[in-house]
Scaffold this active site. Sequence first.
Site, PDB file in Angstrom:
ATOM      1  CE  LYS A  91     -69.543  61.012  31.849  1.00 39.62           C
ATOM      2  NZ  LYS A  91     -69.442  59.011  31.689  1.00 39.62           N
ATOM      3  CG  ASP A  92     -67.967  57.307  35.738  1.00 39.63           C
ATOM      4  OD1 ASP A  92     -69.108  57.995  34.870  1.00 39.63           O
ATOM      5  OD2 ASP A  92     -67.315  58.840  35.513  1.00 39.63           O
ATOM      6  NE  ARG A 140     -76.579  61.448  30.031  1.00 36.43           N
ATOM      7  CZ  ARG A 140     -76.379  61.634  28.764  1.00 36.43           C
ATOM      8  NH1 ARG A 140     -77.107  62.888  28.457  1.00 36.43           N
ATOM      9  NH2 ARG A 140     -75.512  61.789  28.893  1.00 36.43           N
ATOM     10  NE  ARG A 141     -73.632  61.068  25.963  1.00 37.21           N
ATOM     11  CZ  ARG A 141     -73.136  60.493  26.216  1.00 37.21           C
ATOM     12  NH1 ARG A 141     -72.472  59.583  25.875  1.00 37.21           N
ATOM     13  NH2 ARG A 141     -71.965  61.768  26.823  1.00 37.21           N
ATOM     14  NE  ARG A 158     -69.317  49.977  29.027  1.00 35.05           N
ATOM     15  CZ  ARG A 158     -67.884  49.885  30.208  1.00 35.05           C
ATOM     16  NH1 ARG A 158     -69.103  48.058  30.881  1.00 35.05           N
ATOM     17  NH2 ARG A 158     -67.161  50.307  30.899  1.00 35.05           N
ATOM     18  NE  ARG A 164     -67.072  55.758  23.917  1.00 35.63           N
ATOM     19  CZ  ARG A 164     -67.715  56.579  25.124  1.00 35.63           C
ATOM     20  NH1 ARG A 164     -69.019  57.010  25.090  1.00 35.63           N
ATOM     21  NH2 ARG A 164     -67.155  57.805  26.648  1.00 35.63           N
ATOM     22  CB  CYS A 251     -75.734  53.530  34.921  1.00 35.98           C
ATOM     23  SG  CYS A 251     -74.851  52.374  36.029  1.00 35.98           S
TER      24      CYS A 251
END
Length: 321
Positions: A91-92, A140-141, A158, A164, A251
């Site tokens: 995904k990166d 996205r989230r 981040r 987190r 992104c």
Amino acid sequence: MKPPSQPQPIATRRSPLALVQARDVQARLIAACGLDAEEGEHLFPILGLISTGDRIQDRTLLEAGGKGLFTKEIDEAQLAGEATFAVHSMKDVPTELPGGLALSAILEREDPRDMLLARGGETRLADLPANVVIGTASLRRQAQLLHARPDLTVVPLRGNVDTRLGKLREGDIYATFLARAGLNRLGRSEADAAPLEADEMLPACAQGAVGVAVREDDADARAWLAPLNHDATALAITAERAFLKQLDGSCRTPIAAHLNNESMDFIGEVLTPDGRRRWRESTRIDMNTATPTDAATAGCSLGQAIREAAGDGLAEALGAA
């Protein structure tokens, strides 16, 4: 399979999750070549690098410059001959790799779904209390959350899993999101909670998949990697990345897509950053007969369907930067 005669370094980011993924690839290469652990670690050493994306913790990737921030230093090490392999969370990875590099193996995908982790124990977006603060660095989230719950406030967050979760425990935020794949790979107990299903939060393109890149002209590296490739996952990732490319995704754009290898349902969506508008389309791919070309074509077609459904409104989402 004939093992290498000289060390073939495996480049990776130094984050805990990236190192776990690199060690998995290392173990698979050692097994494929029939080596014992000591000799295998000598011939397939891990080269940990600090990426630009890891250095930047005071702002979102959108503000910092985009998706390639997690792969730049690793790409450079490969092109300079310092590393044979590069292990990436797919995904990166930008939809276009630098000239001279190519993806050679995609490992079997982990659970791609997102997880909601909240102080009150809620696992569904609808169950969150009104007007609470949610932390995420993912555009996205953010867009998907606000589409479902426009009353909530989103703040940038981040850092790795522990960072987190620390913010969550300290009360700075009420909830955050983590990918179940990463939690599973790290052996974290948080992965035991119920994940968010696709109708609530569609995963990022290629989420949960690990890929290995090599130099295009390195035939030996491709041969060592061949046993590691998982065909069904590779097809799904090809379709999802083609969808992303068709929409000029990065992104900077709230884009999601997932091809379910079991049901063969392929769903893609684009949202405006504030979540007010969403365009979602779906199709099906016969994974039993599809070729990589079929998968890429399906991804492009699904992306085009989104463009046609959204019309001029899509410019708002794609112009998120």
